[in-house]
Design a protein around this motif. Structure first.
Motif, PDB file in Angstrom:
ATOM      1  N   ARG A 194      -5.154   4.440 -15.413  1.00  0.00           N
ATOM      2  CA  ARG A 194      -4.908   4.154 -14.038  1.00  0.00           C
ATOM      3  C   ARG A 194      -4.205   2.732 -13.510  1.00  0.00           C
ATOM      4  NH1 ARG A 194     -10.364   6.803 -11.038  1.00  0.00           N
ATOM      5  NH2 ARG A 194     -10.128   8.567 -12.194  1.00  0.00           N
ATOM      6  N   TYR A 195      -4.750   1.958 -14.428  1.00  0.00           N
ATOM      7  CA  TYR A 195      -3.862   0.598 -14.340  1.00  0.00           C
ATOM      8  C   TYR A 195      -2.612   0.590 -14.936  1.00  0.00           C
ATOM      9  CZ  TYR A 195      -3.362  -4.261 -15.591  1.00  0.00           C
ATOM     10  OH  TYR A 195      -2.994  -5.814 -15.852  1.00  0.00           O
ATOM     11  N   GLU A 196      -2.362   1.278 -16.119  1.00  0.00           N
ATOM     12  CA  GLU A 196      -1.024   1.579 -16.257  1.00  0.00           C
ATOM     13  C   GLU A 196      -0.047   2.239 -15.636  1.00  0.00           C
ATOM     14  OE1 GLU A 196      -1.212   3.429 -20.161  1.00  0.00           O
ATOM     15  OE2 GLU A 196      -2.387   1.596 -20.933  1.00  0.00           O
ATOM     16  N   GLY A 197      -0.669   3.389 -14.870  1.00  0.00           N
ATOM     17  CA  GLY A 197       0.231   4.077 -13.926  1.00  0.00           C
ATOM     18  C   GLY A 197       0.590   3.038 -12.746  1.00  0.00           C
ATOM     19  N   TYR A 198      -0.152   2.307 -12.457  1.00  0.00           N
ATOM     20  CA  TYR A 198       0.139   1.115 -11.558  1.00  0.00           C
ATOM     21  C   TYR A 198       1.155   0.318 -11.883  1.00  0.00           C
ATOM     22  CZ  TYR A 198      -0.488  -3.100  -8.855  1.00  0.00           C
ATOM     23  OH  TYR A 198      -0.112  -4.326  -7.951  1.00  0.00           O
ATOM     24  N   LEU A 199       1.079  -0.211 -13.188  1.00  0.00           N
ATOM     25  CA  LEU A 199       2.121  -1.304 -13.662  1.00  0.00           C
ATOM     26  C   LEU A 199       3.526  -0.542 -13.638  1.00  0.00           C
ATOM     27  CD1 LEU A 199       0.061  -3.118 -16.425  1.00  0.00           C
ATOM     28  CD2 LEU A 199       0.681  -3.811 -13.793  1.00  0.00           C
ATOM     29  N   ASP A 200       3.376   0.814 -14.225  1.00  0.00           N
ATOM     30  CA  ASP A 200       4.632   1.404 -14.463  1.00  0.00           C
ATOM     31  C   ASP A 200       5.172   1.655 -13.383  1.00  0.00           C
ATOM     32  OD1 ASP A 200       3.981   1.395 -17.230  1.00  0.00           O
ATOM     33  OD2 ASP A 200       3.521   3.482 -17.405  1.00  0.00           O
ATOM     34  N   ALA A 201       4.595   2.145 -12.289  1.00  0.00           N
ATOM     35  CA  ALA A 201       5.162   2.563 -11.285  1.00  0.00           C
ATOM     36  C   ALA A 201       5.811   1.209 -10.579  1.00  0.00           C
ATOM     37  CB  ALA A 201       4.176   3.368 -10.112  1.00  0.00           C
ATOM     38  N   MET A 202       5.175   0.229 -10.344  1.00  0.00           N
ATOM     39  CA  MET A 202       5.684  -0.650  -9.809  1.00  0.00           C
ATOM     40  C   MET A 202       6.900  -1.283 -10.550  1.00  0.00           C
ATOM     41  SD  MET A 202       3.604  -2.038  -7.534  1.00  0.00           S
ATOM     42  CE  MET A 202       3.624  -3.760  -7.107  1.00  0.00           C
ATOM     43  N   ARG A 203       6.820  -1.231 -11.809  1.00  0.00           N
ATOM     44  CA  ARG A 203       8.153  -1.561 -12.643  1.00  0.00           C
ATOM     45  C   ARG A 203       9.331  -0.634 -12.213  1.00  0.00           C
ATOM     46  NH1 ARG A 203       6.491  -0.535 -17.711  1.00  0.00           N
ATOM     47  NH2 ARG A 203       5.186  -2.092 -17.464  1.00  0.00           N
ATOM     48  N   GLU A 204       8.809   0.507 -12.279  1.00  0.00           N
ATOM     49  CA  GLU A 204      10.087   1.746 -12.074  1.00  0.00           C
ATOM     50  C   GLU A 204      10.708   1.585 -10.504  1.00  0.00           C
ATOM     51  OE1 GLU A 204       8.749   5.670 -12.661  1.00  0.00           O
ATOM     52  OE2 GLU A 204       8.055   4.814 -14.806  1.00  0.00           O
ATOM     53  N   ALA A 205       9.763   1.046  -9.570  1.00  0.00           N
ATOM     54  CA  ALA A 205       9.995   0.945  -8.313  1.00  0.00           C
ATOM     55  C   ALA A 205      10.749  -0.352  -7.955  1.00  0.00           C
ATOM     56  CB  ALA A 205       8.802   1.019  -7.301  1.00  0.00           C
ATOM     57  N   GLY A 206      10.920  -1.257  -9.090  1.00  0.00           N
ATOM     58  CA  GLY A 206      11.585  -2.612  -9.082  1.00  0.00           C
ATOM     59  C   GLY A 206      10.866  -3.466  -8.006  1.00  0.00           C
ATOM     60  N   LEU A 207       9.341  -3.439  -8.230  1.00  0.00           N
ATOM     61  CA  LEU A 207       8.479  -4.302  -7.527  1.00  0.00           C
ATOM     62  C   LEU A 207       7.782  -5.136  -8.335  1.00  0.00           C
ATOM     63  CD1 LEU A 207       6.975  -1.811  -4.943  1.00  0.00           C
ATOM     64  CD2 LEU A 207       9.110  -3.254  -4.626  1.00  0.00           C
ATOM     65  N   PRO A 208       7.551  -6.597  -7.926  1.00  0.00           N
ATOM     66  CA  PRO A 208       7.041  -7.600  -8.746  1.00  0.00           C
ATOM     67  C   PRO A 208       5.628  -7.427  -8.938  1.00  0.00           C
ATOM     68  CG  PRO A 208       7.637  -8.507  -6.628  1.00  0.00           C
ATOM     69  CD  PRO A 208       8.012  -6.920  -6.779  1.00  0.00           C
ATOM     70  N   VAL A 209       4.948  -7.429  -9.984  1.00  0.00           N
ATOM     71  CA  VAL A 209       3.476  -7.423 -10.053  1.00  0.00           C
ATOM     72  C   VAL A 209       2.895  -8.950  -9.973  1.00  0.00           C
ATOM     73  CG1 VAL A 209       1.760  -6.881 -11.646  1.00  0.00           C
ATOM     74  CG2 VAL A 209       3.430  -5.153 -11.338  1.00  0.00           C
ATOM     75  N   ASP A 210       2.476  -9.081  -8.888  1.00  0.00           N
ATOM     76  CA  ASP A 210       1.969 -10.471  -8.709  1.00  0.00           C
ATOM     77  C   ASP A 210       0.270 -10.433  -9.089  1.00  0.00           C
ATOM     78  OD1 ASP A 210       0.645 -12.725  -7.746  1.00  0.00           O
ATOM     79  OD2 ASP A 210       1.582 -12.661  -5.593  1.00  0.00           O
ATOM     80  N   PRO A 211       0.107 -11.187 -10.009  1.00  0.00           N
ATOM     81  CA  PRO A 211      -1.211 -11.163 -10.773  1.00  0.00           C
ATOM     82  C   PRO A 211      -2.426 -11.544  -9.622  1.00  0.00           C
ATOM     83  CG  PRO A 211       0.199 -12.496 -11.918  1.00  0.00           C
ATOM     84  CD  PRO A 211       0.901 -12.316 -10.551  1.00  0.00           C
ATOM     85  N   SER A 212      -1.774 -11.987  -8.677  1.00  0.00           N
ATOM     86  CA  SER A 212      -3.151 -12.489  -7.687  1.00  0.00           C
ATOM     87  C   SER A 212      -3.514 -11.085  -6.968  1.00  0.00           C
ATOM     88  CB  SER A 212      -2.838 -13.482  -6.675  1.00  0.00           C
ATOM     89  OG  SER A 212      -1.740 -13.148  -5.973  1.00  0.00           O
ATOM     90  N   MET A 213      -2.479 -10.169  -7.185  1.00  0.00           N
ATOM     91  CA  MET A 213      -2.724  -8.783  -6.283  1.00  0.00           C
ATOM     92  C   MET A 213      -3.439  -7.875  -7.026  1.00  0.00           C
ATOM     93  SD  MET A 213      -1.279  -9.004  -3.395  1.00  0.00           S
ATOM     94  CE  MET A 213      -0.433 -10.259  -2.484  1.00  0.00           C
ATOM     95  N   VAL A 214      -3.597  -8.137  -8.392  1.00  0.00           N
ATOM     96  CA  VAL A 214      -4.335  -7.296  -9.283  1.00  0.00           C
ATOM     97  C   VAL A 214      -5.889  -7.881  -9.349  1.00  0.00           C
ATOM     98  CG1 VAL A 214      -4.410  -6.003 -11.567  1.00  0.00           C
ATOM     99  CG2 VAL A 214      -2.170  -6.610 -10.368  1.00  0.00           C
ATOM    100  N   ARG A 215      -6.641  -6.841  -8.941  1.00  0.00           N
ATOM    101  CA  ARG A 215      -8.215  -7.258  -9.020  1.00  0.00           C
ATOM    102  C   ARG A 215      -8.770  -6.251  -9.782  1.00  0.00           C
ATOM    103  NH1 ARG A 215      -9.175 -11.830  -5.721  1.00  0.00           N
ATOM    104  NH2 ARG A 215      -6.891 -12.217  -4.950  1.00  0.00           N
ATOM    105  N   ILE A 216      -9.200  -6.681 -10.974  1.00  0.00           N
ATOM    106  CA  ILE A 216      -9.771  -5.900 -12.229  1.00  0.00           C
ATOM    107  C   ILE A 216     -11.222  -5.947 -11.949  1.00  0.00           C
ATOM    108  CG2 ILE A 216      -9.816  -5.074 -14.559  1.00  0.00           C
ATOM    109  CD1 ILE A 216      -7.247  -4.532 -13.237  1.00  0.00           C
ATOM    110  N   GLY A 217     -12.192  -5.255 -12.472  1.00  0.00           N
ATOM    111  CA  GLY A 217     -13.484  -5.463 -12.912  1.00  0.00           C
ATOM    112  C   GLY A 217     -14.540  -5.180 -11.433  1.00  0.00           C
ATOM    113  N   CYS A 218     -14.191  -4.573 -10.649  1.00  0.00           N
ATOM    114  CA  CYS A 218     -14.555  -4.171  -9.327  1.00  0.00           C
ATOM    115  C   CYS A 218     -15.603  -3.066  -9.880  1.00  0.00           C
ATOM    116  CB  CYS A 218     -13.939  -3.763  -8.232  1.00  0.00           C
ATOM    117  SG  CYS A 218     -12.724  -5.110  -7.728  1.00  0.00           S
ATOM    118  N   LEU A 219     -16.716  -3.227 -10.257  1.00  0.00           N
ATOM    119  CA  LEU A 219     -17.716  -2.036 -10.652  1.00  0.00           C
ATOM    120  C   LEU A 219     -18.335  -1.463  -9.460  1.00  0.00           C
ATOM    121  CD1 LEU A 219     -19.666  -4.049 -13.443  1.00  0.00           C
ATOM    122  CD2 LEU A 219     -17.612  -2.679 -13.368  1.00  0.00           C
ATOM    123  N   ASP A 220     -18.348  -1.933  -8.164  1.00  0.00           N
ATOM    124  CA  ASP A 220     -18.838  -0.977  -7.250  1.00  0.00           C
ATOM    125  C   ASP A 220     -18.465  -1.526  -5.945  1.00  0.00           C
ATOM    126  OD1 ASP A 220     -20.009  -3.406  -6.374  1.00  0.00           O
ATOM    127  OD2 ASP A 220     -21.938  -3.450  -7.710  1.00  0.00           O
TER     128      ASP A 220
END
Lengths: 336, 336
Positions: A194-220
């Motif tokens: 799912r993470y890859e899908g996000y990255l790929d789609a952002m790239r394809e849409a020409g949108l910047p991926v701001d690291p502060s916008m990506v929150r990994i590790g939310c278990l609950d």
DNA sequence: CTGTTAGCGCCTTCAC
DNA sequence: GTGAAGGCGCTAACAG
């Protein structure tokens, strides 16, 4: 109280051999009606109950299907279990459930526990264990939600990468350029996809991926809520959030509501209770537990019925259900 | 593939008797270290797995605890199962789950199926079956949520009557006089108790009970939603709704949101996901599944540990959590 | 249509 | 510290 009544007792009472009594118990048609009646009367009179353990030992397998999920408390998995139970029980099997809680390190132990019970089959949500030890097993095993490591087997999963891809595209279509991601931990394959899908789609849409916008590790839900609050406090908060699991989405929704930020667009991979009742209602990519259960049962039954071909991967669709939250326009750049 | 490796195989490979191999497997300290090492090596080399069926047959009981709930899909019960599993598994038992779907007529069948498997104990959500057939059973059984008919046994339940009583009182305190009830079917004792609590509280508060305000038989969220919509369309709609189960409450909330009637006060017996995130957040009487699970496990363990006194009834508290929806004032008499 | 024999794999009993 | 014998309750295999 009284010692257990055995088949021998029934046979004695009915004046037949144990084998004949056994035939009656098991519905063998090759029994004279009169004999059958006598045995049935004896069963009734003595209150006989089969000893399933003895029967299963003799037969070499126990009529039980093992189901291992990540957590029975997670509504997604409890729905999977419900569907499986509904399909499996009518076939005369009982369901044995076990949660393989993330990071418990008991994954292999649980699977082996089931093997030791001579179950007829298993449906397993794999975590990170090496599953090569199942190579020489005869019992059919169907994996759900993720692929097992080092084993080629039947798997039922959703198009995870496609789901987030579509989620991002959907949001981008409504004008969003700042799309945050609330994601589970990346040690789960599903999550990585799912993470890859996000990255790929952002790239394809020409949108910047701001690291502060990506929150990994939310278990609950709680962790997702915290991260969402944090996102809202950024100098430039996102105008949209893509959450990769029903449970984390609940946290996102809670945060947005508590902070009066319901103008932030939301798309959730995975439906959840009341997703359609909050305001605005939450747009979801319907990663259906019912479908996963259904296909997994289908696969298992096919194997139990003797199907012997190559392992099969079943991919379920993840349709987008637009309900409002995913169709919000980007909110004004500056906000509280 | 290869035939199953048995204890005898291990014994042979290690050059000892089956009994000695058995001793090692079961951690009997009365084994010479050298012998133990040899057996362990053989186990490893052959990939030996105990046959739990054989072991349990010989021992006379299987290390499994049976859990019967109304439905594994119901978040309330899946939470109960989660708690039970968490407490039971560390004791070395496995959990076997079965749903006794309302009206399936399979209640006794399911319980007997578990008895036939020689489980060590059971935790059961009784429905309407006559449980006198369990009188002469030796296996400990703990009932949850309701009392079994015709059997005096350990039970863990909530103060159902007190819950709705408090619910009505709470709403009356905020000025409501027209309080509707969305209730499950009355064939379940728990539901009857809650129903009585409602009636008694209304009477005590001097409020009239309008039959059109009492909606019995809402088995799920959808039915509750329909009944709620119907209530809203009455010439004199209620100003408050008391819903007697988390699941029905979800239907109520959905209906109110879809019909822009969120000014109707709501109190729910039973918490549910996002109850705190909808607007207004839902006031609940917290009928906690976690607590029920915890006390049920406690009772079961006590019996398994040999406690032999009279059956015990454990009643859990049902605290009110005010979140907003239950503290709304009565809305204007006429509305859409 | 019915019965006999044997044994599933393990552990309990008792002996050594 | 170790082993031999027997049986838990049931059903396959094979008679008859």
């Amino acid at each position: 109280m009284n010692k257990m009544v055995t088949l021998a007792d029934v046979a004695r009472a009915a004046g037949v051999s144990a084998k004949t009594a056994s035939r009656v118990i098991n519905g063998d048609p090759q029994v004279a009606p009169a004999t059958r009646a006598r045995v049935e009367a004896a069963v009734e009179a003595l209150g006989y109950q089969v000893n399933v353990l003895a029967r299963s030992l003799r037969r070499g397998h126990d009529n039980v299907v093992g189901v291992i999920v990540e957590s029975v408390r997670d509504p997604f998995f409890s729905e999977v279990i419900g569907e499986l139970e509904q399909l499996i029980t009518p076939r005369g099997f009982t369901v044995m459930v076990a949660s393989n809680t993330r990071g418990s390190g008991r994954e292999r132990e649980i699977v082996e526990g089931f093997i030791q019970r001579s179950l007829v089959g298993m449906i397993v949500t794999p975590q990170d264990a090496d599953y090569s030890f199942l190579r020489s097993i005869r019992m059919p095993v169907v994996f759900i939600d993720r692929r097992p490591r080092n084993l080629d087997a039947d798997v039922v999963l959703a198009d995870d990468r496609g789901a987030t891809l579509e989620g991002v595209n959907h949001l981008a279509r409504y004008g969003h350029r700042s799309i945050a991601l609330i994601s589970d931990a990346l040690d789960v394959q599903t999550v990585r996809n799912r993470y890859e899908g996000y990255l790929d789609a952002m790239r394809e849409a020409g949108l910047p991926v701001d690291p502060s916008m990506v929150r990994i590790g939310c278990l609950d839900a709680d962790m997702a809520e915290k991260e969402t609050v944090d996102l809202l406090h950024l100098p430039q908060p996102p105008t949209a959030i893509l959450s990769t699991r029903g449970e984390t989405s609940q946290g996102v929704v809670r945060a947005l509501h508590r902070h009066d930020a319901t103008d932030v667009a939301v798309v959730s991979v995975g439906d959840f209770a009341l997703a359609d009742s909050v305001t605005p209602a939450i747009t979801v990519l319907d990663h259906s537990p019912t479908l996963i259960g259904r296909y997994a049962a289908e696969r298992l039954f096919a194997r139990l019925d003797g199907e012997s071909g190559h392992p099969i991967t079943t991919t379920i669709p993840v349709p987008l259900i637009a309900r409002g939250s995913g169709e919000l326009p980007p909110r004004a750049a500056v906000s509280g």
